[in-house]
Design a protein around this motif. Sequence first.
Motif, short mmCIF file in Angstrom:
data_model
loop_
_atom_site.label_atom_id
_atom_site.label_comp_id
_atom_site.label_asym_id
_atom_site.label_seq_id
_atom_site.Cartn_x
_atom_site.Cartn_y
_atom_site.Cartn_z
N GLY A 1 0.81 -1.21 0.00
CA GLY A 1 0.00 0.00 0.00
C GLY A 1 0.84 1.25 0.00
N PRO A 2 0.22 2.44 0.10
CA PRO A 2 0.96 3.70 0.10
C PRO A 2 1.79 3.87 1.38
CG PRO A 2 -1.38 4.04 -0.37
CD PRO A 2 -1.23 2.65 0.14
N HIS A 3 2.88 4.62 1.24
CA HIS A 3 3.73 4.94 2.38
C HIS A 3 3.97 6.44 2.38
CE1 HIS A 3 4.54 0.72 3.35
NE2 HIS A 3 4.52 0.54 2.04
N THR A 4 3.14 7.15 3.12
CA THR A 4 3.25 8.60 3.25
C THR A 4 3.01 8.97 4.72
OG1 THR A 4 0.90 8.98 2.75
CG2 THR A 4 2.43 8.99 0.90
N PRO A 5 3.62 10.05 5.20
CA PRO A 5 3.48 10.42 6.62
C PRO A 5 2.09 10.90 6.96
CG PRO A 5 4.73 12.07 5.43
CD PRO A 5 4.54 10.94 4.48
N GLY A 6 1.77 10.84 8.24
CA GLY A 6 0.46 11.28 8.70
C GLY A 6 0.42 11.40 10.21
N MET A 7 -0.71 11.04 10.79
CA MET A 7 -0.90 11.15 12.24
C MET A 7 -1.41 9.83 12.80
SD MET A 7 -2.83 14.83 12.55
CE MET A 7 -2.15 16.28 11.73
N SER A 8 -1.04 9.57 14.04
CA SER A 8 -1.56 8.38 14.71
C SER A 8 -3.04 8.57 15.03
CB SER A 8 -0.79 8.11 16.00
OG SER A 8 -1.12 9.08 16.98
N PRO A 9 -3.77 7.48 15.23
CA PRO A 9 -5.17 7.62 15.65
C PRO A 9 -5.33 8.43 16.94
CG PRO A 9 -4.78 5.39 14.88
CD PRO A 9 -3.44 6.07 14.92
N ALA A 10 -4.44 8.21 17.89
CA ALA A 10 -4.54 8.94 19.16
C ALA A 10 -4.34 10.43 18.95
CB ALA A 10 -3.52 8.40 20.16
N CYS A 11 -3.39 10.80 18.08
CA CYS A 11 -3.13 12.21 17.81
C CYS A 11 -4.31 12.85 17.08
CB CYS A 11 -1.85 12.36 16.99
SG CYS A 11 -1.33 14.06 16.76
N ALA A 12 -4.85 12.14 16.10
CA ALA A 12 -6.00 12.67 15.37
C ALA A 12 -7.18 12.91 16.32
CB ALA A 12 -6.40 11.71 14.26
N ARG A 13 -7.41 11.97 17.23
CA ARG A 13 -8.52 12.14 18.18
C ARG A 13 -8.25 13.30 19.13
NH1 ARG A 13 -11.39 7.31 21.74
NH2 ARG A 13 -13.10 8.60 22.55
N PHE A 14 -7.01 13.42 19.57
CA PHE A 14 -6.63 14.52 20.45
C PHE A 14 -6.88 15.87 19.78
CE2 PHE A 14 -3.09 17.49 21.43
CZ PHE A 14 -3.40 17.77 22.76
N LEU A 15 -6.45 16.01 18.53
CA LEU A 15 -6.63 17.27 17.81
C LEU A 15 -8.11 17.57 17.59
CD1 LEU A 15 -3.76 17.01 15.18
CD2 LEU A 15 -3.82 18.45 17.22
N ALA A 16 -8.90 16.52 17.35
CA ALA A 16 -10.32 16.71 17.09
C ALA A 16 -11.09 17.08 18.35
CB ALA A 16 -10.90 15.44 16.48
N GLU A 17 -10.76 16.43 19.46
CA GLU A 17 -11.60 16.53 20.65
C GLU A 17 -11.04 17.44 21.74
OE1 GLU A 17 -12.33 12.54 21.96
OE2 GLU A 17 -13.39 11.97 20.12
N GLU A 18 -9.73 17.70 21.74
CA GLU A 18 -9.12 18.40 22.87
C GLU A 18 -8.38 19.68 22.48
OE1 GLU A 18 -7.18 15.94 25.83
OE2 GLU A 18 -7.99 14.13 24.87
N THR A 19 -8.45 20.07 21.24
CA THR A 19 -7.80 21.32 20.83
C THR A 19 -8.83 22.21 20.14
OG1 THR A 19 -7.11 20.69 18.58
CG2 THR A 19 -5.70 19.99 20.41
N PRO A 20 -8.56 23.54 20.09
CA PRO A 20 -9.53 24.47 19.52
C PRO A 20 -9.34 24.74 18.04
CG PRO A 20 -7.79 25.72 20.57
CD PRO A 20 -7.45 24.26 20.76
N ILE A 21 -8.49 23.97 17.35
CA ILE A 21 -8.23 24.26 15.94
C ILE A 21 -9.48 24.04 15.09
CG2 ILE A 21 -5.77 23.73 16.10
CD1 ILE A 21 -6.39 21.00 14.76
N ALA A 22 -9.52 24.74 13.94
CA ALA A 22 -10.61 24.54 12.98
C ALA A 22 -10.34 23.35 12.08
CB ALA A 22 -10.78 25.79 12.13
N GLY A 23 -9.05 23.02 11.88
CA GLY A 23 -8.72 21.92 11.01
C GLY A 23 -7.23 21.76 10.84
N ILE A 24 -6.86 20.79 10.02
CA ILE A 24 -5.45 20.51 9.75
C ILE A 24 -5.18 20.65 8.26
CG2 ILE A 24 -5.21 18.99 11.73
CD1 ILE A 24 -5.32 16.61 9.75
#
Length: 257
Positions: A162-185
Motif C-alpha cells: 500500500g501507500p507509504h506517506t506520513p500522517g498522524m496516529s489515531p490517538a493524535c487525530a482524536r486529540f486534535l479533534a476533541e481536545e484542541t480548539p483548531i478549525a482543522g489541519i
Amino acid sequence: MSVLRDLVDGIRSGGIEVLDLTAPLSDKTPILSLPEPFGQTVPFSLQEISRYDDRGPGWYWNNFTTGEHTGTHFDAPNHWVTGRDGEDVSQVAPAKLIAPAVVLDFSAESAADPDFLLEIDHVKAWEAEHGPLPDGGWLLYRTGWDVRAHDQAEFLNADETGPHTPGMSPACARFLAEETPIAGIGVETVGTDAGAAHSFDPAFPCHSYLLGAGKYGLTQLRNLDRLPVTGAVVVAGPLPIVGGSGSPVRVLALVER
C-alpha cells in the motif's frame, strides 16, 4: 475601515507577503487511487469550448472535469461518514475561511521514515515551545512531501503493501479533534491521513475524528517551508458546491515581514 486600509497598504508595500500554498491544477496533478471495488475520482482535464475561432471568434474558454478532492482541496465534514450530518462545503461560514495558522515541521523525520506519524507528545512539545494551538485556526503539518508532487507514483509512494506517506496516529487525530480548539489541519500529502491509515483503528482516523468533530481538512499544500512557525494567516477559498463534500481550493497565506 482603517484596519482594511492598513492591510491593503501592507500588501502593496511588501510589509505583508502573500504566499501561494496551492499546487497548480492540471492533468498531471496527482490524485488519490483507491483499491477495487471502490469508486475512483477522475483526473483533472480541460475540454476546449472555443479559442478565438469559429466556435467563438473573440474568446477562449473551457469546460473542466475533476473530482471534489483533486489537487489542493478542502474537506468538509460531510466528506466522511462520521460527519454525514455535518456541513457541506457550501455551508462553511466565510469567516472560518480566514484564520491563523501554525506550522509543525517534521520534514526531517518524514524524510528518514515515509511512514512517520505525528503523536500527541510531538504536539504537546511544540506547544511547550511555541504556545497553544490557535483557537479557530489551522495546524499545518509540514513533512516536505510537496517535493514529490511532480510525479504520481513518487507522490503516492505505494508498493505491494500500500501507500507509504506520513500522517498522524489515531490517538493524535482524536486529540486534535476533541481536545484542541483548531478549525482543522492542513497537510502536503494527497489526503489528511497517512498512507497506511487504511489499517489503523479506526481506519483513516484524521477523516474519522476531525470531520466527525465538525472540523476541516486542507490537502496537497506546498510552500509550508516559507511560513513562520506562528503568525501567518491563511485564506482558503473552496467553491461553495451545494451538497458538496469538498472542493479544489486556492490557499493563500499572509505573512508579516
